[in-house]
Design an enzyme around this catalytic site. Structure first.
Site: not given
Length: 270
Positions: A11, A16, A158, A162
């Site tokens: 990913g 991230m 969040h 998300k």
């Protein structure tokens, strides 16, 4: 440098993924050797550095995890449940450490990951930060100390992007509270209230999810009784804390036997 364990990031085009690439470039104990993106992504077949808008690194982005994992000592995986389950099987074949930060995993997904852990070292956590794992320990201890006169509520916030709720961290905290009370979370969880719901059931563990803006992550565990409340809170302001934790897990896993571990193992908190 070449003697450092080699890490593949899956990913890699995500937020991230790119954060992990940056942290690995600074690491003194790990090195980046591979990058995986989903099939059909624009980055596939390109140099990773150039795809990220910088100079060439010599690492080509691939959509073939089997090829990428073959030479790796660790894989760091913040992707989707379906991708993570597939990666777990491949990492087990390659006998490489698999660090999983993916959330939203179903019971069926977890069973498949557990099966892969018979052959590989898997470190899986709903949250990789030191602070959250300390919060988990505190939640377990407080829940064990207080009886059901104290209602337990977990509130998490969040960013708007998300896709799963409650968050993996919230569920991790719920599990800790349930363990403290020696009950099954599945038996006492209350994940949503809408309309005329009636009075709160004694002993339930409630969850509330808030989504908005660019909130990195906030988690409150509330123990509420008549006349008093105990609130334990963790606020994340920089998602790099999750990347640092994942790298720590990848390094910790080197030389460990097959099995499923979590960040409490990595941090020596068990």
């Amino acid at each position: 440098m070449d003697e450092f364990p080699g890490v593949v990031v899956t990913g890699v085009s995500g937020r991230m993924g790119q954060m992990l690439v940056d942290k690995l470039a600074q690491s003194k104990v790990l090195r980046l050797i591979g990058a995986v993106a989903r099939q059909g992504h624009d980055w596939v077949g390109k140099d990773l550095g150039e795809a990220m808008g910088g100079s060439a690194t010599g690492i080509m982005v691939t959509d073939d995890p089997l090829e990428a994992f073959a030479e790796a000592q660790a894989v760091i995986d913040f992707t989707t449940p379906a991708a993570t389950v597939a990666h777990a099987a491949i990492a087990a074949q390659a006998r490489t450490v698999h660090v999983i930060g993916t959330t939203g995993l179903s019971d069926e997904d977890l069973a498949k990951i557990k099966a892969a852990a018979r052959h590989a070292t898997i470190v899986r956590a709903g949250n990789m930060s030191l602070g959250v794992n300390l919060l988990t320990q505190l939640t377990r201890q407080v829940a064990a100390a207080l009886d059901e006169d104290f209602d337990i509520e977990i509130v998490e916030s969040h960013h708007r992007y998300k896709v799963d709720a409650p968050s993996g961290t919230a569920l991790m905290l719920g599990e800790a509270a349930a363990e403290g009370r020696q009950v099954s979370l599945r038996a006492v969880e209350d994940r949503g209230r809408d309309g005329i719901t009636g009075a709160r059931k004694r002993g339930d563990i409630g969850f509330t999810a808030i989504r908005g803006g660019d909130v990195v992550g906030e988690h409150d565990v509330i123990f509420a009784a008549d006349g008093e409340r105990i609130v334990i809170r963790h606020i994340a302001t920089d998602r790099s804390i999750f990347a640092r934790g994942a790298l720590k897990a990848a390094a910790w896993g080197q030389g460990r036997g097959p099995g499923e571990y979590d960040m409490l193992d990595v941090l020596g908190l068990k």
